[in-house]
Write an enzyme that holds these catalytic residues in place. Structure first.
Site, PDB file in Angstrom:
ATOM      1  N   TRP A   4       0.826  -1.202   0.000  1.00 57.59           N
ATOM      2  CA  TRP A   4       0.000   0.000   0.000  1.00 57.59           C
ATOM      3  C   TRP A   4       0.869   1.263   0.000  1.00 57.59           C
ATOM      4  O   TRP A   4       0.569   2.239  -0.658  1.00 57.59           O
ATOM      5  CB  TRP A   4      -0.954   0.009   1.205  1.00 57.59           C
ATOM      6  CG  TRP A   4      -1.565   1.356   1.417  1.00 57.59           C
ATOM      7  CD1 TRP A   4      -2.505   1.977   0.632  1.00 57.59           C
ATOM      8  CD2 TRP A   4      -1.249   2.304   2.439  1.00 57.59           C
ATOM      9  NE1 TRP A   4      -2.785   3.225   1.103  1.00 57.59           N
ATOM     10  CE2 TRP A   4      -2.020   3.458   2.215  1.00 57.59           C
ATOM     11  CE3 TRP A   4      -0.372   2.286   3.534  1.00 57.59           C
ATOM     12  CZ2 TRP A   4      -1.969   4.573   3.042  1.00 57.59           C
ATOM     13  CZ3 TRP A   4      -0.319   3.398   4.357  1.00 57.59           C
ATOM     14  CH2 TRP A   4      -1.104   4.527   4.108  1.00 57.59           C
ATOM     15  N   HIS A   5       1.993   1.222   0.746  1.00 59.07           N
ATOM     16  CA  HIS A   5       2.869   2.388   0.767  1.00 59.07           C
ATOM     17  C   HIS A   5       3.438   2.652  -0.621  1.00 59.07           C
ATOM     18  O   HIS A   5       3.719   3.804  -0.977  1.00 59.07           O
ATOM     19  CB  HIS A   5       4.008   2.178   1.766  1.00 59.07           C
ATOM     20  CG  HIS A   5       3.613   2.460   3.179  1.00 59.07           C
ATOM     21  ND1 HIS A   5       3.169   3.692   3.599  1.00 59.07           N
ATOM     22  CD2 HIS A   5       3.560   1.672   4.284  1.00 59.07           C
ATOM     23  CE1 HIS A   5       2.894   3.660   4.893  1.00 59.07           C
ATOM     24  NE2 HIS A   5       3.106   2.428   5.330  1.00 59.07           N
ATOM     25  N   GLY A   6       3.607   1.607  -1.408  1.00 54.06           N
ATOM     26  CA  GLY A   6       4.123   1.790  -2.758  1.00 54.06           C
ATOM     27  C   GLY A   6       4.812   0.523  -3.208  1.00 54.06           C
ATOM     28  O   GLY A   6       5.316  -0.234  -2.385  1.00 54.06           O
TER      29      GLY A   6
END
Lengths: 403, 77
Positions: free
Chosen positions: A334-336
């Protein structure tokens, strides 16, 4: 046309303060001016996503209509049926735009998806939450306007804290009593000033003044320790970045909570002295709390429930370990989609699994010493493990090793 | 077995601790019950008491002591 980024400049606070005055006066007299609030929210959303950010504004409108269709459609379906496959499909479809936005830069290096806009993750958390609660039957009726109000509540639109629909709606339907509202005002003023101290003083010192210095010094040490770059300046970078990350984000969160309070909405707090945590589990109950609780309630618990209910895995220790891995891997992605975010997720999953082994060991050996020295050691150890995880998270190792 | 005995037995089974001497202790703050144990408890409540508590219905603040759990379960039966 002007563009105003949330909580970024003194002028933002002056403008928002003036626009909030009628709402504050109204709430003080026990009235909520819904029409004015809606207009005011729209103006601020336009200011955030208008001007030279207009393409983000278009993406936001498209996104909101899309989620309205999915959540509304699922609510309509759920009134008569409750098939698991339809539920799963609704969740998947709801996260597709976010997945596209996260994956695009990983596939085409340096390019951003046209679907993206500031805050898409946070809106996705809210939309998915609605689908899950509709499935559970805890949200029964779907009303488009309250849903939009919840989704687009502007103090938290860009980076949370992530509220819950039923809690938000309850606050919104009424105006707080005067004594209660005065308390909220009191807290709001305190949080605003604490936020200024955190974000604009401490965050600035750590992030803008110190961080470039230690980064430079650490990069000069690339050859250190058998060419791994492990050096004292790197350690300095780790602590400086950790402080910057906390003060910057906690400062922002305080602003978002303060503005919510002024509007009579008790948006939940995001941080509770995270560096005083005495183990990793405790840390996740104190750090970015609305995110970790969202993950706990909508991923971890649901996943363990699924595994246990269908008896897919027998051993309860294995179940929790699987669930931690899934939970933190998703958080990492989700952060990347970069190696360091994914490693950050794996690192925290491993840390919490080891933490659980230790807690079970402690349970079996009740005679272990417990005093302020062991407590101090626990806090010190946790702090350093957390700071190391933030060094991974910062992406600095990527620069140090591969650029 | 009445609800109270059942809940105490379920908690003993999951946490290994006997909670009957203090039914007002906060089971989350003390670390006795975590998310994992919560899920086990919800499944046991389903099996043994026949009540269905969806995860999104589970608000920690309303379930954080043995007494509150007993009360909740009794009200749902």
């Amino acid at each position: 046309m002007v563009n105003l980024q949330p909580y970024a400049s003194p002028s933002y606070f002056i403008i928002i303060g003036l626009c909030l005055l009628p709402i504050i006066v109204g709430l003080y007299h026990g009235k909520r001016f819904v029409a004015y609030e809606t207009l005011f929210s729209l103006v601020f959303i336009v200011l955030t996503f208008g001007g030279d950010h207009w393409h983000q504004g278009v993406a936001l409108i498209g996104y909101v209509l899309y989620q309205l269709l999915i959540v509304g459609g699922y609510a309509r379906y759920r009134r008569r049926n409750n098939q698991t496959s339809v539920f799963v499909a609704a969740v998947v479809v709801a996260i597709v735009p976010l997945v596209v936005v996260k994956v695009t830069p990983a596939i085409q290096v340096g390019s951003q998806s046209l679907l993206g806009f500031l805050g898409i993750s946070y809106l996705t958390f809210k939309a998915v939450q609605m689908v899950m609660e509709l499935r559970d039957g805890t949200i029964k009726a779907f009303q488009p306007l309250p849903f939009l109000r919840f989704l687009l509540f502007f103090p938290t639109i860009s980076s949370g804290p992530i509220d819950r629909y039923r809690r938000f709606e309850k606050d919104y339907r009424t105006a707080p009593e005067r004594a209660k509202y005065l308390q909220l005002l009191n807290k709001a003023v305190f949080y605003l000033f604490l936020g200024f101290l955190y974000k604009f003083v401490l965050g600035y010192i750590f992030g803008k003044l110190l961080l470039p210095e230690v980064a430079h010094a650490a990069l000069l040490q690339r050859a250190a320790f058998f060419h791994t770059g492990l050096s004292l300046p790197l350690l300095g970078y780790m602590y400086t970045y950790s402080m910057y990350l906390f003060f910057d984000f906690a400062g922002y969160s305080l602003f978002a909570v303060a503005i919510s309070y002024l509007m009579g909405i008790e948006t939940p707090m995001n941080f509770n002295r995270p560096f005083a945590a005495h183990n990793i589990k405790d840390f996740w109950n104190r750090w970015h709390m609305t995110l970790s609780f969202w993950f706990r309630d909508f991923i971890f618990m649901r996943f363990t429930f699924f595994l246990m209910k269908h008896k897919l895995v027998k051993n309860r220790v294995r179940i929790s370990q699987c669930a931690y891995l899934v939970n933190f891997l998703i958080m990492g992605f989700w952060h990347g989609v970069t190696w360091f975010y994914i490693v950050y997720g794996l690192f925290h999953a491993s840390a919490i699994i080891i933490n659980d082994y230790w807690l079970r060991f402690k349970k079996r050996h009740q005679g272990l010493p417990h005093n302020r020295w062991t407590e101090g050691l626990a806090i010190f150890t946790t702090f350093n493990i957390v700071c190391f995880s933030f060094l991974i998270f910062s992406g600095f190792l990527n620069v140090l090793w591969f650029k | 077995m009445d609800t109270k005995q059942t809940i105490i037995a379920i908690l003993q089974d999951i946490t290994g601790a006997d909670v009957s001497d203090d039914l007002d202790q906060n089971i989350f703050d003390s670390g006795l019950v975590d998310s994992m144990a919560t899920v086990e408890m919800l499944l046991e409540l389903q099996d043994q008491c026949g009540i269905d508590v969806p995860i999104s219905e589970f608000d920690r603040n309303q379930w954080n002591t043995p007494n509150k759990i007993i009360e909740k379960v009794a009200s749902m039966q």
